[in-house]
Design a protein around this motif. Structure first.
Motif, PDB file in Angstrom:
ATOM      1  N   MET A 161     -29.272 -54.814 -38.636  1.00  0.00           N
ATOM      2  CA  MET A 161     -30.410 -55.211 -37.822  1.00  0.00           C
ATOM      3  C   MET A 161     -30.020 -56.202 -36.728  1.00  0.00           C
ATOM      4  O   MET A 161     -30.891 -56.771 -36.062  1.00  0.00           O
ATOM      5  CB  MET A 161     -31.483 -55.830 -38.741  1.00  0.00           C
ATOM      6  N   ASN A 162     -28.724 -56.440 -36.591  1.00  0.00           N
ATOM      7  CA  ASN A 162     -28.214 -57.361 -35.570  1.00  0.00           C
ATOM      8  C   ASN A 162     -28.776 -58.775 -35.738  1.00  0.00           C
ATOM      9  O   ASN A 162     -29.016 -59.482 -34.750  1.00  0.00           O
ATOM     10  CB  ASN A 162     -28.506 -56.840 -34.155  1.00  0.00           C
ATOM     11  N   HIS A 163     -28.975 -59.179 -36.990  1.00  0.00           N
ATOM     12  CA  HIS A 163     -29.503 -60.518 -37.256  1.00  0.00           C
ATOM     13  C   HIS A 163     -28.395 -61.555 -37.165  1.00  0.00           C
ATOM     14  O   HIS A 163     -27.295 -61.344 -37.657  1.00  0.00           O
ATOM     15  CB  HIS A 163     -30.141 -60.583 -38.635  1.00  0.00           C
ATOM     16  N   GLU A 164     -28.722 -62.691 -36.563  1.00  0.00           N
ATOM     17  CA  GLU A 164     -27.741 -63.755 -36.425  1.00  0.00           C
ATOM     18  C   GLU A 164     -27.502 -64.461 -37.757  1.00  0.00           C
ATOM     19  O   GLU A 164     -26.386 -64.788 -38.118  1.00  0.00           O
ATOM     20  CB  GLU A 164     -28.221 -64.781 -35.404  1.00  0.00           C
ATOM     21  N   TYR A 165     -28.584 -64.742 -38.471  1.00  0.00           N
ATOM     22  CA  TYR A 165     -28.494 -65.571 -39.662  1.00  0.00           C
ATOM     23  C   TYR A 165     -28.351 -64.728 -40.916  1.00  0.00           C
ATOM     24  O   TYR A 165     -29.093 -63.775 -41.118  1.00  0.00           O
ATOM     25  CB  TYR A 165     -29.736 -66.454 -39.796  1.00  0.00           C
ATOM     26  N   MET A 166     -27.399 -65.096 -41.741  1.00  0.00           N
ATOM     27  CA  MET A 166     -27.239 -64.443 -43.037  1.00  0.00           C
ATOM     28  C   MET A 166     -26.990 -65.510 -44.092  1.00  0.00           C
ATOM     29  O   MET A 166     -26.473 -66.589 -43.792  1.00  0.00           O
ATOM     30  CB  MET A 166     -26.079 -63.439 -43.012  1.00  0.00           C
ATOM     31  N   TYR A 193     -24.459 -70.065 -46.126  1.00  0.00           N
ATOM     32  CA  TYR A 193     -25.196 -69.375 -45.085  1.00  0.00           C
ATOM     33  C   TYR A 193     -24.385 -69.369 -43.790  1.00  0.00           C
ATOM     34  O   TYR A 193     -23.396 -70.106 -43.656  1.00  0.00           O
ATOM     35  CB  TYR A 193     -26.572 -69.999 -44.866  1.00  0.00           C
ATOM     36  N   SER A 194     -24.815 -68.538 -42.862  1.00  0.00           N
ATOM     37  CA  SER A 194     -24.117 -68.404 -41.590  1.00  0.00           C
ATOM     38  C   SER A 194     -25.144 -68.236 -40.476  1.00  0.00           C
ATOM     39  O   SER A 194     -26.079 -67.440 -40.602  1.00  0.00           O
ATOM     40  CB  SER A 194     -23.190 -67.189 -41.618  1.00  0.00           C
ATOM     41  N   ILE A 234     -19.306 -68.782 -37.872  1.00  0.00           N
ATOM     42  CA  ILE A 234     -19.934 -70.049 -38.270  1.00  0.00           C
ATOM     43  C   ILE A 234     -20.528 -69.913 -39.663  1.00  0.00           C
ATOM     44  O   ILE A 234     -21.386 -69.056 -39.889  1.00  0.00           O
ATOM     45  CB  ILE A 234     -21.046 -70.452 -37.293  1.00  0.00           C
ATOM     46  N   THR A 235     -20.044 -70.739 -40.583  1.00  0.00           N
ATOM     47  CA  THR A 235     -20.604 -70.741 -41.933  1.00  0.00           C
ATOM     48  C   THR A 235     -20.818 -72.180 -42.389  1.00  0.00           C
ATOM     49  O   THR A 235     -20.205 -73.103 -41.850  1.00  0.00           O
ATOM     50  CB  THR A 235     -19.689 -70.025 -42.948  1.00  0.00           C
ATOM     51  N   ASP A 236     -21.657 -72.341 -43.386  1.00  0.00           N
ATOM     52  CA  ASP A 236     -21.919 -73.674 -43.924  1.00  0.00           C
ATOM     53  C   ASP A 236     -22.343 -73.559 -45.377  1.00  0.00           C
ATOM     54  O   ASP A 236     -22.729 -72.479 -45.847  1.00  0.00           O
ATOM     55  CB  ASP A 236     -22.975 -74.401 -43.115  1.00  0.00           C
ATOM     56  N   GLN A 237     -22.259 -74.677 -46.075  1.00  0.00           N
ATOM     57  CA  GLN A 237     -22.575 -74.685 -47.499  1.00  0.00           C
ATOM     58  C   GLN A 237     -24.056 -74.849 -47.735  1.00  0.00           C
ATOM     59  O   GLN A 237     -24.755 -75.533 -46.988  1.00  0.00           O
ATOM     60  CB  GLN A 237     -21.823 -75.828 -48.177  1.00  0.00           C
ATOM     61  N   GLY A 238     -24.501 -74.231 -48.828  1.00  0.00           N
ATOM     62  CA  GLY A 238     -25.861 -74.431 -49.267  1.00  0.00           C
ATOM     63  C   GLY A 238     -25.927 -75.390 -50.427  1.00  0.00           C
ATOM     64  O   GLY A 238     -25.139 -76.336 -50.506  1.00  0.00           O
ATOM     65  N   ASN A 255     -16.587 -68.657 -51.726  1.00  0.00           N
ATOM     66  CA  ASN A 255     -16.062 -68.765 -50.378  1.00  0.00           C
ATOM     67  C   ASN A 255     -16.686 -67.666 -49.522  1.00  0.00           C
ATOM     68  O   ASN A 255     -16.965 -66.566 -50.020  1.00  0.00           O
ATOM     69  CB  ASN A 255     -14.532 -68.589 -50.410  1.00  0.00           C
ATOM     70  N   VAL A 256     -16.940 -67.956 -48.258  1.00  0.00           N
ATOM     71  CA  VAL A 256     -17.510 -66.961 -47.355  1.00  0.00           C
ATOM     72  C   VAL A 256     -16.782 -66.991 -46.033  1.00  0.00           C
ATOM     73  O   VAL A 256     -16.096 -67.953 -45.690  1.00  0.00           O
ATOM     74  CB  VAL A 256     -19.015 -67.191 -47.099  1.00  0.00           C
ATOM     75  N   SER A 257     -16.936 -65.920 -45.293  1.00  0.00           N
ATOM     76  CA  SER A 257     -16.456 -65.839 -43.915  1.00  0.00           C
ATOM     77  C   SER A 257     -17.402 -64.928 -43.150  1.00  0.00           C
ATOM     78  O   SER A 257     -18.129 -64.123 -43.752  1.00  0.00           O
ATOM     79  CB  SER A 257     -15.023 -65.295 -43.864  1.00  0.00           C
TER      80      SER A 257
END
Lengths: 114, 114
Positions: B27-32, B48-49, B54-58, B65-67
């Motif tokens: 859906m071409n969403h920026e936030y995941m 989250y990203s 760009i990623t950050d911790q919740g 780990n995420v990328s």
């Protein structure tokens, strides 16, 4: 830190009974509030959301919720439940930027008896 | 339109093993974001990203780990699985900000760590 609390963990109702599920949030700033539903074996779906404006929000399937700022509450209501409303319901909040960082309540399992 | 697709749907691991939960959205969403769902605790944000690279911790990032190399994909890696990571994992994406702000969830990945 933000938190969301749902008062009822397990609710059992008969069909046609009225429903009210409690939700309180703790956050002093502007919040966005949501109710999500998870039917058995399915993923979460949005029922309704509040960002601003009319504090009485209407959602899908006859659900509505009222935002009461003075009580930090966002209770979910439905005048007459159906067996198909059996599901788990989650209240959630996010900050005003709404980046998808939702804080969820513990969830309420609703069982509707036919 | 597939929405948010998660694989695998079920996985059993032994303590110490590593694995990756895949998440893709079309859906071409920026936030995941990634959440874990545990009984009586609702959903808790892991990572989250806000966009590719760009990623950050919740709330509960430890052990994960995420990328985000592309807009479409947001894999979640378990580095060394522990029984405490037994849970149902949901990936979600958010369409923009502001009034729309609806999270679309995948169908979930049920992970058991023995």
């Amino acid at each position: 830190a933000q938190s969301v609390s749902q008062h009822n963990h397990h609710v059992i109702l008969s069909e046609a009974a009225s429903l009210e599920l409690g939700c309180n949030y703790s956050y002093g700033g502007t919040v966005n509030l949501f109710w999500y539903v998870q039917y058995p074996g399915q993923h979460l779906q949005l029922l309704l959301k509040y960002f601003s404006g009319d504090p009485l929000v209407k959602g899908i399937k006859g659900f509505e919720a009222e935002f009461i700022k003075s009580k930090f509450s966002f209770n979910l209501r439905k005048p007459s439940v159906q067996w198909s409303d059996t599901a788990e319901y989650f209240c959630a909040s996010s900050g005003s930027s709404n980046t998808g960082k939702l804080i969820f309540g513990q969830g309420t399992t609703l069982q509707v008896k036919p | 339109n597939a929405g948010v697709t998660q694989t695998p749907k079920f996985q059993v691991l032994k303590t110490g093993q590593s694995m990756t939960l895949q998440c893709a959205q079309d859906m071409n969403h920026e936030y995941m974001s990634w959440y874990r769902q545990d009984p009586g605790m609702g959903l808790r944000l892991i990572h989250y990203s806000v966009g590719a690279g760009i990623t950050d911790q919740g709330e509960v990032p430890n052990g994960y780990n995420v990328s985000r190399s592309t807009t479409e994909d947001f894999p979640l890696r378990l580095l060394s699985a522990a029984p405490s990571q037994t849970s149902v994992y949901f990936c979600a994406s958010l369409r923009g900000q502001g009034l729309t702000g609806e999270l679309f969830f995948g169908e979930g990945s049920r992970l058991t760590v023995l």
